[in-house]
Design an enzyme around this catalytic site. Structure first.
Site, PDB file in Angstrom:
ATOM      1  N   LYS A 156       0.842  -1.212   0.000  1.00  0.00           N
ATOM      2  CA  LYS A 156       0.000   0.000   0.000  1.00  0.00           C
ATOM      3  C   LYS A 156       0.872   1.256   0.000  1.00  0.00           C
ATOM      4  O   LYS A 156       0.662   2.174  -0.785  1.00  0.00           O
ATOM      5  CB  LYS A 156      -0.908  -0.001   1.245  1.00  0.00           C
ATOM      6  CG  LYS A 156      -1.545   1.340   1.558  1.00  0.00           C
ATOM      7  CD  LYS A 156      -2.437   1.294   2.778  1.00  0.00           C
ATOM      8  CE  LYS A 156      -1.750   1.463   4.103  1.00  0.00           C
ATOM      9  NZ  LYS A 156      -1.329   2.853   4.452  1.00  0.00           N
ATOM     10  N   ASN A 157       1.848   1.274   0.905  1.00  0.00           N
ATOM     11  CA  ASN A 157       2.629   2.503   1.080  1.00  0.00           C
ATOM     12  C   ASN A 157       3.631   2.757  -0.037  1.00  0.00           C
ATOM     13  O   ASN A 157       4.190   3.851  -0.129  1.00  0.00           O
ATOM     14  CB  ASN A 157       3.318   2.497   2.453  1.00  0.00           C
ATOM     15  CG  ASN A 157       2.309   2.645   3.575  1.00  0.00           C
ATOM     16  OD1 ASN A 157       1.142   2.982   3.322  1.00  0.00           O
ATOM     17  ND2 ASN A 157       2.727   2.381   4.794  1.00  0.00           N
ATOM     18  N   CYS A 207      -4.956   7.690   9.751  1.00  0.00           N
ATOM     19  CA  CYS A 207      -5.091   7.101  11.089  1.00  0.00           C
ATOM     20  C   CYS A 207      -4.747   8.122  12.164  1.00  0.00           C
ATOM     21  O   CYS A 207      -3.827   8.916  12.006  1.00  0.00           O
ATOM     22  CB  CYS A 207      -4.158   5.889  11.228  1.00  0.00           C
ATOM     23  SG  CYS A 207      -4.763   4.424  10.404  1.00  0.00           S
ATOM     24  N   ARG A 259       0.160  14.720  13.522  1.00  0.00           N
ATOM     25  CA  ARG A 259       0.834  14.355  12.281  1.00  0.00           C
ATOM     26  C   ARG A 259       0.980  15.604  11.417  1.00  0.00           C
ATOM     27  O   ARG A 259       0.299  15.755  10.403  1.00  0.00           O
ATOM     28  CB  ARG A 259       0.062  13.234  11.553  1.00  0.00           C
ATOM     29  CG  ARG A 259       0.018  11.946  12.350  1.00  0.00           C
ATOM     30  CD  ARG A 259      -0.666  10.820  11.604  1.00  0.00           C
ATOM     31  NE  ARG A 259       0.146  10.253  10.540  1.00  0.00           N
ATOM     32  CZ  ARG A 259      -0.252   9.268   9.752  1.00  0.00           C
ATOM     33  NH1 ARG A 259      -1.449   8.749   9.917  1.00  0.00           N
ATOM     34  NH2 ARG A 259       0.527   8.805   8.802  1.00  0.00           N
ATOM     35  N   ASP A 262       4.939   0.495  12.104  1.00  0.00           N
ATOM     36  CA  ASP A 262       3.714  -0.160  11.613  1.00  0.00           C
ATOM     37  C   ASP A 262       3.627  -1.632  12.047  1.00  0.00           C
ATOM     38  O   ASP A 262       2.541  -2.216  12.024  1.00  0.00           O
ATOM     39  CB  ASP A 262       3.644  -0.082  10.081  1.00  0.00           C
ATOM     40  CG  ASP A 262       3.446   1.346   9.593  1.00  0.00           C
ATOM     41  OD1 ASP A 262       3.105   2.214  10.408  1.00  0.00           O
ATOM     42  OD2 ASP A 262       3.655   1.588   8.387  1.00  0.00           O
ATOM     43  N   ARG A 310      -8.398  -0.933   4.785  1.00  0.00           N
ATOM     44  CA  ARG A 310      -7.614   0.137   4.130  1.00  0.00           C
ATOM     45  C   ARG A 310      -6.235  -0.373   3.747  1.00  0.00           C
ATOM     46  O   ARG A 310      -5.601   0.176   2.844  1.00  0.00           O
ATOM     47  CB  ARG A 310      -7.433   1.324   5.086  1.00  0.00           C
ATOM     48  CG  ARG A 310      -8.618   2.247   5.156  1.00  0.00           C
ATOM     49  CD  ARG A 310      -8.296   3.476   5.995  1.00  0.00           C
ATOM     50  NE  ARG A 310      -6.977   3.975   5.693  1.00  0.00           N
ATOM     51  CZ  ARG A 310      -6.130   4.476   6.578  1.00  0.00           C
ATOM     52  NH1 ARG A 310      -6.467   4.576   7.832  1.00  0.00           N
ATOM     53  NH2 ARG A 310      -4.946   4.898   6.203  1.00  0.00           N
TER      54      ARG A 310
HETATM   55  C1  EPZ Z   1       4.412   6.820   6.425  1.00  0.00           C
HETATM   56  O1  EPZ Z   1       3.624   7.867   7.000  1.00  0.00           O
HETATM   57  C2  EPZ Z   1       3.492   5.636   6.285  1.00  0.00           C
HETATM   58  N1  EPZ Z   1       2.381   5.989   5.422  1.00  0.00           N
HETATM   59  C3  EPZ Z   1       2.989   5.215   7.655  1.00  0.00           C
HETATM   60  O2  EPZ Z   1       2.220   4.056   7.497  1.00  0.00           O
HETATM   61  C4  EPZ Z   1       4.183   4.888   8.545  1.00  0.00           C
HETATM   62  O3  EPZ Z   1       3.716   4.591   9.846  1.00  0.00           O
HETATM   63  C5  EPZ Z   1       5.134   6.079   8.607  1.00  0.00           C
HETATM   64  O4  EPZ Z   1       5.518   6.473   7.253  1.00  0.00           O
HETATM   65  C6  EPZ Z   1       6.402   5.817   9.397  1.00  0.00           C
HETATM   66  O5  EPZ Z   1       7.074   4.724   8.873  1.00  0.00           O
HETATM   67  C7  EPZ Z   1       2.525   5.932   4.102  1.00  0.00           C
HETATM   68  O6  EPZ Z   1       3.574   5.611   3.570  1.00  0.00           O
HETATM   69  C8  EPZ Z   1       1.323   6.216   3.277  1.00  0.00           C
HETATM   70  P1  EPZ Z   1       6.417  10.215   8.520  1.00  0.00           P
HETATM   71  P2  EPZ Z   1       4.153   9.351   7.026  1.00  0.00           P
HETATM   72  O7  EPZ Z   1       6.269  11.487   7.797  1.00  0.00           O
HETATM   73  O8  EPZ Z   1       4.836   9.653   5.753  1.00  0.00           O
HETATM   74  C9  EPZ Z   1       6.479  13.333  12.149  1.00  0.00           C
HETATM   75  C10 EPZ Z   1       0.374   2.618   7.919  1.00  0.00           C
HETATM   76  O9  EPZ Z   1      -0.107   2.061   8.938  1.00  0.00           O
HETATM   77  N2  EPZ Z   1       6.418  14.361  11.103  1.00  0.00           N
HETATM   78  O10 EPZ Z   1       7.700   9.463   8.375  1.00  0.00           O
HETATM   79  O11 EPZ Z   1       3.026  10.191   7.452  1.00  0.00           O
HETATM   80  C11 EPZ Z   1       5.133  12.621  12.278  1.00  0.00           C
HETATM   81  O12 EPZ Z   1       4.254  13.357  13.085  1.00  0.00           O
HETATM   82  C12 EPZ Z   1       0.851   4.047   7.964  1.00  0.00           C
HETATM   83  O13 EPZ Z   1       0.438   2.061   6.812  1.00  0.00           O
HETATM   84  C13 EPZ Z   1       6.520  15.698  11.458  1.00  0.00           C
HETATM   85  O14 EPZ Z   1       6.717  16.041  12.614  1.00  0.00           O
HETATM   86  O15 EPZ Z   1       5.220   9.247   8.196  1.00  0.00           O
HETATM   87  C14 EPZ Z   1       5.533  11.305  12.863  1.00  0.00           C
HETATM   88  O16 EPZ Z   1       5.658  11.419  14.244  1.00  0.00           O
HETATM   89  C15 EPZ Z   1       0.480   4.816   9.173  1.00  0.00           C
HETATM   90  N3  EPZ Z   1       6.411  16.638  10.471  1.00  0.00           N
HETATM   91  C16 EPZ Z   1       6.904  11.040  12.244  1.00  0.00           C
HETATM   92  O17 EPZ Z   1       7.376  12.308  11.779  1.00  0.00           O
HETATM   93  C17 EPZ Z   1       6.214  16.288   9.165  1.00  0.00           C
HETATM   94  O18 EPZ Z   1       6.119  17.195   8.314  1.00  0.00           O
HETATM   95  C18 EPZ Z   1       6.912  10.038  11.098  1.00  0.00           C
HETATM   96  O19 EPZ Z   1       6.125  10.516  10.045  1.00  0.00           O
HETATM   97  C19 EPZ Z   1       6.107  14.935   8.822  1.00  0.00           C
HETATM   98  C20 EPZ Z   1       6.213  13.977   9.814  1.00  0.00           C
END
Ligand code: EPZ
Length: 417
Positions: A22-23, A116, A121, A305, A397
């Site tokens: 998915k991701n 989610c 986020r 995850d 999802r």
């Molecule tokens: C991706 O989300 C994945 N989603 C998530 O999978 C996964 O949990 C996550 O990466 C971490 O591995 C997709 O790929 C579609 P991040 P993403 O930006 O890109 C903080 C699932 O269950 N952050 O690496 O949203 C954020 O708050 C999902 O399949 C900021 O502070 O993850 C979090 O604490 C859920 N500012 C951390 O970084 C930003 O601008 C990681 O977020 C962006 C992120």
């Protein structure tokens, strides 16, 4: 509402083909906006989030269709650059369309994304990266309006390797004049998959999988086709289910290197693991011992995850498993539900302690989020009696035909819609 019915304590045996990721699919679907001609994607899972991405593409004027696990996109007909709130709120990764639209149209209008509820986020890192590339961004807490007459290559240093921010920067940088270098980039396999796709579209891009990604000139070439990589979190979920229910399961069509940290802990817990380049066999007596501490980290560390599903596998393990969640602030939402099955778990802030119990018993649960819901399935599969998980569509999802895949392994599980 979806109801997952599970009668637990059945050993899982046999081979299962793991779905496409998915991701990896979602950012590639957004990136298809940059394709000068028709593209075909194979091994795309049939999921609500994928469907939402296809609806966004169609709303932008593209041709986007899924037949089985193949997706056809023609973005030559793209006619808009704004995405309505009703589509944005369906999933978090809709925000990746920001980088793709600014690259293709020089303009993007969308609202803050859904997804989610795992705690705060923010998308500050996404927006900061786009601004460094020259985009002018106005945001008022709900709407984002992004414009740029001309993006320019630059060096961007990420203070944290955000997956989504790295993807957005990679996409926007394709349209920049001059080279862009991303430092401190995310290193996930999904980033490598996006690089491969952008490369096939004509981008000069290298370094994905390391923390430094270079994006140079984009010279659009003809039509393209790409196979989506296997889903490492679905593979992790199936591996955890086999470990805790007991049995002998062969995961096929996977890359075990993508979830080696999960396999490492299952092996430590007492499972026998045999891997090849494209498969992993998990043999388990179902009597596991505690592992850890397990600390979630950006790739190649232990994936956040997979944290809820490993937690579920440890509920009946002998001893105490400590789990520390460092990525999301609210990723123990499954805990109160798992306790209904008789699990002995405490958590404080970002640390949870699982004390193995001899037996779990079936109960009525409510899925809290995608991976939290998956953890309830893993727990239900090894619990005595019937577990019913009431789900507002979180699990479907991310998991394609999960009930039939588990049934083929001998699980007594069915999904009532
Ligand atoms: C991706 O989300 C994945 N989603 C998530 O999978 C996964 O949990 C996550 O990466 C971490 O591995 C997709 O790929 C579609 P991040 P993403 O930006 O890109 C903080 C699932 O269950 N952050 O690496 O949203 C954020 O708050 C999902 O399949 C900021 O502070 O993850 C979090 O604490 C859920 N500012 C951390 O970084 C930003 O601008 C990681 O977020 C962006 C992120």
């Amino acid at each position: 509402m979806e109801l997952w019915h599970i009668r637990g304590e059945k050993r899982l045996c046999g081979a299962v083909q793991v779905q496409g990721s998915k991701n990896a699919s979602l950012p590639i679907l957004a990136a298809s906006i940059l394709a000068p001609q028709r593209c075909e994607l194979y091994n795309v899972p049939q999921l609500r989030d994928v469907d939402a991405a296809l609806r966004i593409l169609r709303c932008l004027g593209c041709v986007a269709e899924q037949q089985g696990n193949t997706v056809y996109i023609d973005s030559g007909t793209l006619s808009g650059c704004s995405i309505p709130h009703s589509l944005m709120e369906e999933m978090r990764s809709s925000v990746i369309f920001l980088g793709a639209l600014i690259a293709r149209c020089g303009e993007a209008r969308l609202s803050l994304p859904g997804g989610c509820q795992l705690g705060k986020r923010p998308i500050d890192l996404h927006l900061a990266a786009l601004r460094e590339l020259g985009a002018e961004i106005e945001e008022d807490g709900t709407e984002i309006c992004c414009r740029s007459a001309r993006l320019h290559g630059t060096e961007i240093v990420f203070p944290f390797p955000s997956v989504g921010a790295t993807e957005n920067a990679m996409l926007a940088a394709c349209a920049a004049k001059g080279e862009t270098i991303l430092h401190g980039a995310a290193r996930e396999p999904e980033i490598v998959a996006l690089q491969d796709f952008l490369g096939s579209l004509g981008a000069e891009i290298s370094g994905a999988g390391t923390d430094t990604i270079r994006i140079g000139a984009f010279r659009p070439c003809g039509s393209t086709a790409q196979r989506i990589i296997p889903d490492r979190i679905v593979a992790s979920t199936l591996a955890c289910a086999a470990a805790s229910a007991g049995g002998d399961v062969m995961l096929q069509g996977i890359d075990p290197r993508h979830f080696s940290t999960v396999l490492y802990f299952l092996n430590k817990a007492g499972c026998d693991i045999m891997s090849t380049d494209h498969s992993a066999r998990i043999r388990s007596s179902g009597r596991l011992c505690a592992v850890g501490p397990v600390v979630t980290e950006p790739y190649p560390g232990f994936p956040t995850d997979a944290q809820p599903v490993l937690m579920a596998a440890m509920l009946q393990a002998r001893g105490r498993t400590l789990i520390r969640e460092t990525i999301f602030e609210n990723r123990f939402r499954q805990v109160p539900e798992l306790r209904r099955l008789g699990a002995d778990i405490d958590y404080c802030g970002r640390t949870a302690e699982v004390r193995g119990v001899p037996r779990l018993h079936g109960a009525a649960l409510t899925a809290t989020d995608l991976r939290g819901g998956a953890s309830m399935i893993v727990a239900g599969l090894s619990a005595q009696g019937e577990t019913v998980i009431c789900d507002d569509g979180h699990i479907t999802r991310g998991y394609e035909c999960f009930d039939s895949r588990l049934r083929a392994l001998g699980a007594d599980i069915w999904l009532e819609r």
